[in-house]
Design a protein around this motif. Structure first.
Motif, PDB file in Angstrom:
ATOM      1  N   ILE A  68      -3.365  -1.661  10.874  1.00 23.39           N
ATOM      2  CA  ILE A  68      -4.363  -1.944   9.838  1.00 23.39           C
ATOM      3  C   ILE A  68      -3.972  -1.194   8.571  1.00 23.39           C
ATOM      4  CG2 ILE A  68      -6.763  -1.567   9.149  1.00 23.39           C
ATOM      5  CD1 ILE A  68      -6.322  -3.934  11.058  1.00 23.39           C
ATOM      6  N   ASP A  69      -3.905  -1.909   7.450  1.00 27.20           N
ATOM      7  CA  ASP A  69      -3.423  -1.329   6.195  1.00 27.20           C
ATOM      8  C   ASP A  69      -4.534  -0.765   5.319  1.00 27.20           C
ATOM      9  OD1 ASP A  69      -0.495  -2.012   6.294  1.00 27.20           O
ATOM     10  OD2 ASP A  69      -1.341  -4.017   6.535  1.00 27.20           O
ATOM     11  N   PHE A  70      -5.726  -1.336   5.402  1.00 27.52           N
ATOM     12  CA  PHE A  70      -6.830  -0.812   4.598  1.00 27.52           C
ATOM     13  C   PHE A  70      -8.163  -1.133   5.269  1.00 27.52           C
ATOM     14  CE2 PHE A  70      -6.201  -5.117   3.030  1.00 27.52           C
ATOM     15  CZ  PHE A  70      -7.462  -5.599   2.759  1.00 27.52           C
ATOM     16  N   ALA A  71      -9.147  -0.307   4.979  1.00 29.13           N
ATOM     17  CA  ALA A  71     -10.488  -0.484   5.539  1.00 29.13           C
ATOM     18  C   ALA A  71     -11.322  -1.375   4.629  1.00 29.13           C
ATOM     19  CB  ALA A  71     -11.157   0.875   5.716  1.00 29.13           C
ATOM     20  N   SER A  72     -12.255  -2.069   5.222  1.00 32.17           N
ATOM     21  CA  SER A  72     -13.182  -2.888   4.440  1.00 32.17           C
ATOM     22  C   SER A  72     -14.546  -2.852   5.120  1.00 32.17           C
ATOM     23  CB  SER A  72     -12.685  -4.334   4.325  1.00 32.17           C
ATOM     24  OG  SER A  72     -12.475  -4.901   5.600  1.00 32.17           O
ATOM     25  N   ALA A 129      -4.082 -10.566   1.501  1.00 27.75           N
ATOM     26  CA  ALA A 129      -4.114  -9.921   2.815  1.00 27.75           C
ATOM     27  C   ALA A 129      -4.768 -10.865   3.814  1.00 27.75           C
ATOM     28  CB  ALA A 129      -4.890  -8.607   2.750  1.00 27.75           C
ATOM     29  N   GLU A 148      -7.608 -11.010   6.921  1.00 24.13           N
ATOM     30  CA  GLU A 148      -8.739 -10.350   7.569  1.00 24.13           C
ATOM     31  C   GLU A 148      -8.787 -10.858   8.998  1.00 24.13           C
ATOM     32  OE1 GLU A 148     -13.022  -9.672   5.926  1.00 24.13           O
ATOM     33  OE2 GLU A 148     -13.106 -11.468   7.205  1.00 24.13           O
ATOM     34  N   THR A 171      -3.254  -7.319  15.925  1.00 18.32           N
ATOM     35  CA  THR A 171      -2.627  -6.877  14.676  1.00 18.32           C
ATOM     36  C   THR A 171      -1.129  -6.652  14.870  1.00 18.32           C
ATOM     37  OG1 THR A 171      -3.274  -4.585  15.176  1.00 18.32           O
ATOM     38  CG2 THR A 171      -4.712  -5.860  13.714  1.00 18.32           C
ATOM     39  N   SER A 218     -10.517   0.952  12.107  1.00 22.42           N
ATOM     40  CA  SER A 218      -9.705   0.941  10.890  1.00 22.42           C
ATOM     41  C   SER A 218      -8.444   1.793  11.018  1.00 22.42           C
ATOM     42  CB  SER A 218     -10.533   1.422   9.689  1.00 22.42           C
ATOM     43  OG  SER A 218     -11.619   0.542   9.448  1.00 22.42           O
ATOM     44  N   THR A 278      -6.472  -6.213   7.290  1.00 21.25           N
ATOM     45  CA  THR A 278      -7.713  -5.453   7.470  1.00 21.25           C
ATOM     46  C   THR A 278      -8.491  -6.067   8.624  1.00 21.25           C
ATOM     47  OG1 THR A 278      -9.628  -4.507   6.312  1.00 21.25           O
ATOM     48  CG2 THR A 278      -9.106  -6.812   5.850  1.00 21.25           C
ATOM     49  N   ARG A 291       0.837  -1.192   0.000  1.00 15.57           N
ATOM     50  CA  ARG A 291       0.000   0.000   0.000  1.00 15.57           C
ATOM     51  C   ARG A 291       0.871   1.241   0.000  1.00 15.57           C
ATOM     52  NH1 ARG A 291      -1.609   3.441   3.941  1.00 15.57           N
ATOM     53  NH2 ARG A 291      -0.714   2.116   5.565  1.00 15.57           N
TER      54      ARG A 291
END
Length: 289
Positions: free
Chosen positions: A277-281, A199, A201, A225, A272, A238, A35
């Motif tokens: 945490i690298d990205f939101a979902s 990734a 989750e 995490t 998030s 995520t 990212r």
């Protein structure tokens, strides 16, 4: 003996070029997705992903009669231009359990997960692997709580003790360690070193009803995490949220489906923003909401 020297020299040169260029079995080595700001990146270039959810891959890969469905689905997705598939990397207790009890794993089921990852690589699809379920399906946090209760070390019979009970946290960290360092029996690659995995989750749709402030869940997310990143710093991470705004967010009454959504102990923005945490979902169910 004269002709042998140049021939060996050529073969050595060819082997060096083969290995240096990163070829394995005639295919270029796959890179890790990373990212840069708000952009997914692969080999220094922006990456856009699309895909689907087939949670059942590992379970179906266990048995001979159903294993072919995994490859068939991955092939169909690849032909449609889909690039990422989300699937379970857990099954705690019960039928076809990966983790039979704390620290005990079924090698037969682990080989099924090996197969899923190897098949995904074959079809050029990356995997978003979910690590535990908030719900009871496939064991989930309920199974962890039951294990602790049965062993006489559980602090509470509440499902939410999954997030704060020290014994249960140890159970989950042990599972993470075993999974992340697993050496694939087919590819020979440890999961933490396999770029086929897009990734991790952390948890499927976490909720913590007993602490609507969100502090309990937030502490758990921060701890787990950080632990994952200490073992595997190559993969993105995520949470697995439903996307609800928490009790302190001004958007809770205008964006959430209803008031109840702000009282689940989760907060989309706060969770998030956890440092690792690298990205939101977001998991959305518009027909239900």
């Amino acid at each position: 003996m004269g002709p042998v020297i140049p021939i060996l020299g050529f073969l050595t040169c060819a082997a060096f070029m083969y290995l240096s260029l990163g070829f394995r079995g005639g295919e270029p080595e796959v890179g890790f997705v990373s990212r840069n700001g708000t952009q997914f990146v692969l080999d220094g270039k922006p990456l856009y992903v699309n895909g689907w959810n087939s949670y059942w891959f590992m379970d179906h890969a266990v048995n001979d009669h159903s294993r072919h469905r995994v490859g068939a689905m991955l092939q169909a997705g690849s032909k449609m231009g889909l690039t990422v598939c989300r699937t379970w990397a857990f099954n705690d207790g019960g039928y076809n359990a990966l983790q039979i009890s704390p620290g005990r794993f079924d090698e037969r089921v682990f080989k099924a997960l090996d197969h899923v990852i190897a098949e995904a690589k074959t079809h050029g699809v990356r995997l978003l692997l979910s690590l535990v379920n908030n719900l009871q399906a496939y064991g989930g946090k309920t199974q962890y709580v039951n294990w602790a209760w049965q062993e006489g070390v559980g602090l509470s019979s509440s499902n939410d003790s999954f997030f704060f009970d020290p014994s249960i946290r140890r159970y989950f960290k042990n599972y993470l360690t075993v999974l992340l360092t697993r050496k694939n029996s087919i590819t020979g690659i440890e999961y933490r070193n396999d770029p086929t995995i897009f990734a991790w989750e952390l948890i499927n749709e976490p909720r913590c009803f007993t602490d609507i402030s969100g502090d309990t869940l937030q502490d758990w997310i921060n701890e787990m995490t950080a632990f994952i990143k200490s073992i595997d710093n190559k993969h993105l991470l995520t949470v697995g949220l439903e996307g609800f705004y928490g009790p302190k967010s001004p958007k809770r009454l205008t964006v959430n489906p209803e008031r109840w959504a702000s009282e689940l102990g989760s907060d989309f923005v706060r969770n998030s923003e956890s440092p690792n945490i690298d990205f939101a979902s977001v998991h959305i169910y518009p027909d239900h909401w």
